[in-house]
Design a protein around this motif. Structure first.
Motif, PDB file in Angstrom:
ATOM      1  N   LYS A  18       0.833  -1.207   0.000  1.00 55.39           N
ATOM      2  CA  LYS A  18       0.000   0.000   0.000  1.00 55.39           C
ATOM      3  C   LYS A  18       0.866   1.255   0.000  1.00 55.39           C
ATOM      4  N   LEU A  19       1.963   1.235   0.765  1.00 57.03           N
ATOM      5  CA  LEU A  19       2.884   2.361   0.766  1.00 57.03           C
ATOM      6  C   LEU A  19       3.538   2.535  -0.603  1.00 57.03           C
ATOM      7  N   LEU A  20       3.931   1.413  -1.217  1.00 56.43           N
ATOM      8  CA  LEU A  20       4.536   1.494  -2.542  1.00 56.43           C
ATOM      9  C   LEU A  20       3.559   2.092  -3.552  1.00 56.43           C
ATOM     10  N   THR A  21       2.296   1.744  -3.406  1.00 59.22           N
ATOM     11  CA  THR A  21       1.270   2.273  -4.313  1.00 59.22           C
ATOM     12  C   THR A  21       1.243   3.799  -4.277  1.00 59.22           C
ATOM     13  N   LYS A  22       1.417   4.347  -3.082  1.00 55.99           N
ATOM     14  CA  LYS A  22       1.412   5.809  -2.932  1.00 55.99           C
ATOM     15  C   LYS A  22       2.499   6.464  -3.779  1.00 55.99           C
ATOM     16  N   TYR A  23       3.608   5.738  -3.954  1.00 62.27           N
ATOM     17  CA  TYR A  23       4.755   6.296  -4.675  1.00 62.27           C
ATOM     18  C   TYR A  23       4.870   5.790  -6.107  1.00 62.27           C
ATOM     19  N   SER A  24       3.886   5.017  -6.545  1.00 61.60           N
ATOM     20  CA  SER A  24       3.978   4.413  -7.872  1.00 61.60           C
ATOM     21  C   SER A  24       4.045   5.452  -8.981  1.00 61.60           C
ATOM     22  N   ASN A  25       3.319   6.578  -8.829  1.00 60.37           N
ATOM     23  CA  ASN A  25       3.333   7.609  -9.868  1.00 60.37           C
ATOM     24  C   ASN A  25       4.659   8.361  -9.934  1.00 60.37           C
ATOM     25  N   ARG A  26       5.460   8.253  -8.870  1.00 61.82           N
ATOM     26  CA  ARG A  26       6.794   8.873  -8.884  1.00 61.82           C
ATOM     27  C   ARG A  26       7.809   7.943  -9.552  1.00 61.82           C
ATOM     28  N   VAL A  27       7.480   6.665  -9.618  1.00 60.16           N
ATOM     29  CA  VAL A  27       8.379   5.679 -10.210  1.00 60.16           C
ATOM     30  C   VAL A  27       8.004   5.394 -11.660  1.00 60.16           C
ATOM     31  N   ILE A  28       6.701   5.306 -11.921  1.00 61.46           N
ATOM     32  CA  ILE A  28       6.223   4.995 -13.268  1.00 61.46           C
ATOM     33  C   ILE A  28       5.596   6.252 -13.855  1.00 61.46           C
ATOM     34  N   GLN A  74      -2.637  -1.369  -8.392  1.00 58.30           N
ATOM     35  CA  GLN A  74      -3.122  -2.745  -8.447  1.00 58.30           C
ATOM     36  C   GLN A  74      -2.019  -3.690  -8.866  1.00 58.30           C
ATOM     37  N   ALA A  75      -1.235  -3.282  -9.868  1.00 58.06           N
ATOM     38  CA  ALA A  75      -0.152  -4.131 -10.360  1.00 58.06           C
ATOM     39  C   ALA A  75       0.878  -4.390  -9.265  1.00 58.06           C
ATOM     40  N   ILE A  76       1.270  -3.352  -8.543  1.00 57.22           N
ATOM     41  CA  ILE A  76       2.282  -3.502  -7.500  1.00 57.22           C
ATOM     42  C   ILE A  76       1.788  -4.409  -6.381  1.00 57.22           C
ATOM     43  N   ASN A  77       0.533  -4.242  -5.978  1.00 55.20           N
ATOM     44  CA  ASN A  77      -0.036  -5.127  -4.950  1.00 55.20           C
ATOM     45  C   ASN A  77      -0.015  -6.578  -5.397  1.00 55.20           C
ATOM     46  N   GLU A  78      -0.430  -6.815  -6.625  1.00 54.02           N
ATOM     47  CA  GLU A  78      -0.469  -8.187  -7.129  1.00 54.02           C
ATOM     48  C   GLU A  78       0.928  -8.770  -7.275  1.00 54.02           C
ATOM     49  N   ILE A  79       1.878  -7.961  -7.736  1.00 56.71           N
ATOM     50  CA  ILE A  79       3.244  -8.448  -7.905  1.00 56.71           C
ATOM     51  C   ILE A  79       3.850  -8.818  -6.555  1.00 56.71           C
ATOM     52  N   CYS A  80       3.668  -7.956  -5.544  1.00 56.89           N
ATOM     53  CA  CYS A  80       4.192  -8.254  -4.210  1.00 56.89           C
ATOM     54  C   CYS A  80       3.611  -9.557  -3.676  1.00 56.89           C
ATOM     55  N   TYR A  81       2.318  -9.756  -3.864  1.00 55.85           N
ATOM     56  CA  TYR A  81       1.681 -10.988  -3.397  1.00 55.85           C
ATOM     57  C   TYR A  81       2.214 -12.197  -4.163  1.00 55.85           C
ATOM     58  N   LYS A  82       2.379 -12.033  -5.468  1.00 54.87           N
ATOM     59  CA  LYS A  82       2.805 -13.148  -6.315  1.00 54.87           C
ATOM     60  C   LYS A  82       4.205 -13.639  -5.955  1.00 54.87           C
ATOM     61  N   ILE A  83       5.104 -12.704  -5.618  1.00 54.88           N
ATOM     62  CA  ILE A  83       6.501 -13.074  -5.367  1.00 54.88           C
ATOM     63  C   ILE A  83       6.818 -13.190  -3.881  1.00 54.88           C
ATOM     64  N   SER A  84       5.824 -13.074  -3.011  1.00 55.22           N
ATOM     65  CA  SER A  84       6.070 -12.993  -1.565  1.00 55.22           C
ATOM     66  C   SER A  84       6.784 -14.218  -1.001  1.00 55.22           C
ATOM     67  N   SER A  85       6.600 -15.375  -1.602  1.00 54.49           N
ATOM     68  CA  SER A  85       7.230 -16.593  -1.081  1.00 54.49           C
ATOM     69  C   SER A  85       8.684 -16.730  -1.505  1.00 54.49           C
ATOM     70  N   ASN A  86       9.132 -15.878  -2.422  1.00 58.88           N
ATOM     71  CA  ASN A  86      10.512 -15.909  -2.896  1.00 58.88           C
ATOM     72  C   ASN A  86      11.217 -14.657  -2.369  1.00 58.88           C
ATOM     73  N   LYS A  87      11.975 -14.823  -1.280  1.00 55.62           N
ATOM     74  CA  LYS A  87      12.568 -13.671  -0.612  1.00 55.62           C
ATOM     75  C   LYS A  87      13.579 -12.945  -1.500  1.00 55.62           C
ATOM     76  N   PHE A  97      12.480  -0.771  -6.799  1.00 59.23           N
ATOM     77  CA  PHE A  97      11.429   0.247  -6.678  1.00 59.23           C
ATOM     78  C   PHE A  97      11.929   1.425  -5.852  1.00 59.23           C
ATOM     79  N   LEU A  98      12.511   1.135  -4.683  1.00 55.73           N
ATOM     80  CA  LEU A  98      12.962   2.202  -3.784  1.00 55.73           C
ATOM     81  C   LEU A  98      14.089   3.017  -4.399  1.00 55.73           C
ATOM     82  N   SER A  99      14.928   2.367  -5.199  1.00 58.52           N
ATOM     83  CA  SER A  99      16.056   3.080  -5.808  1.00 58.52           C
ATOM     84  C   SER A  99      15.591   4.122  -6.814  1.00 58.52           C
TER      85      SER A  99
END
Length: 294
Positions: A18-28, A74-87, A97-99
């Protein structure tokens, strides 16, 4: 009754997304930014699936229009969920993303740091200066070595609390949640409660947590000792002061409980973020030891 509750790690990851979503428009900002984000994160296999959600504009000839399918959040939320089991994949995606952010709002820094720490990562911040002022470089590092093994240990702990002490899972989840929300005294207090209740239950006579710890550690007077202490906290610590040996696990566990009481419910000091993380991690380690030994 509804009994299916997400794990605390999954909840924290959702808050992180959810925090990443807030910054998605600054990244994309432009077409191709989303594709680049995924490819640089090692997730090129997801480009086709999410490219429409990560493309902000469409073109009608030379005219630039908003893309109706663009939904980076929506994309970022789904991606985080999809890859959550692979640290490793999660770490690479979050780091990339943060960089790409040059500023995080001051009110969000603490939330970013705390959620990432619960997930096993550390937010690194570097200041840099140019003609236009101060900018920041954000990156991710493992907060502890062996983060994958740590997550396995925490999953084991959650399973054992659910199996053996189901009524106490709320305190552990609250300890993590309050830490994430920067409520450090609340985190420590919840650690103390679950610690006390698990060990007190072992003393079926007086429900005394200290006696329960002694039962759990199965420690006794070292072989060859000329004296025998009274089996109480005072007796055991007096024995140790005189002999400098014996009851090693017991002393550690009882001392940790004293620290949790002082920094939590008793309010002797205002705990720091580092105090809360120390308490949370040591509580986890002691309870993992307890379940594995017993």
């Amino acid at each position: 009754m509804f009994n299916s509750i997400d794990s605390q790690e999954k909840i924290v990851l959702a808050k992180m997304a959810k925090l990443l979503t807030k910054y998605s428009n600054r990244v994309i900002k432009e077409n191709g930014d989303g594709k680049s984000l995924l490819e640089c994160s090692g997730l090129s296999s997801l480009v086709d699936e999410y490219n429409a959600f990560l493309t902000p504009y469409s073109f009608n000839g030379q005219w630039k229009n908003d893309n109706s399918t663009f939904n980076a959040g929506q994309a970022i939320n789904e991606i985080c969920y999809k890859i959550s089991s692979n640290k490793k994949a999660l770490s690479m995606f979050l780091n990339e993303f943060l960089s790409r952010i040059d500023k995080i709002d001051s009110e969000d820094i603490c939330s970013f740091e705390n959620y990432l720490e619960i997930l096993g990562f550390k937010l690194d911040i570097k200041e840099k200066y140019d003609f236009y002022g101060t900018k920041y470089e954000f990156s991710l590092s493992n907060y502890i070595d062996g983060v994958n093994e740590r997550q396995k240990d925490v999953s084991y702990l959650l399973n054992m609390i659910n199996e053996k002490n189901n009524g106490l899972i709320t305190y552990y989840e609250e300890a993590i949640s309050t830490y994430g929300n920067a409520e450090y005294q609340g985190c420590i207090s919840n650690c103390r409660v679950i610690f006390e209740k698990i060990f007190a239950a072992l003393d079926t006579v007086n429900n005394d947590y200290a006696k329960g710890i002694l039962i759990s550690t199965k420690e006794s007077v070292p072989v060859g000792s000329s004296t025998t202490p009274k089996m109480s906290s005072k007796g055991i610590f007096t024995y140790w002061l005189e002999n400098k040996k014996g009851f090693n696990r017991y002393r550690l566990f009882v001392t940790m409980y004293s620290l949790m009481s002082a920094l939590g419910s008793h309010g002797e000091e205002i705990p720091t973020k580092e105090d809360a993380l120390l308490t949370l991690r040591v509580t986890e380690d002691i309870l993992i030891w307890y379940f594995q030994q017993n």
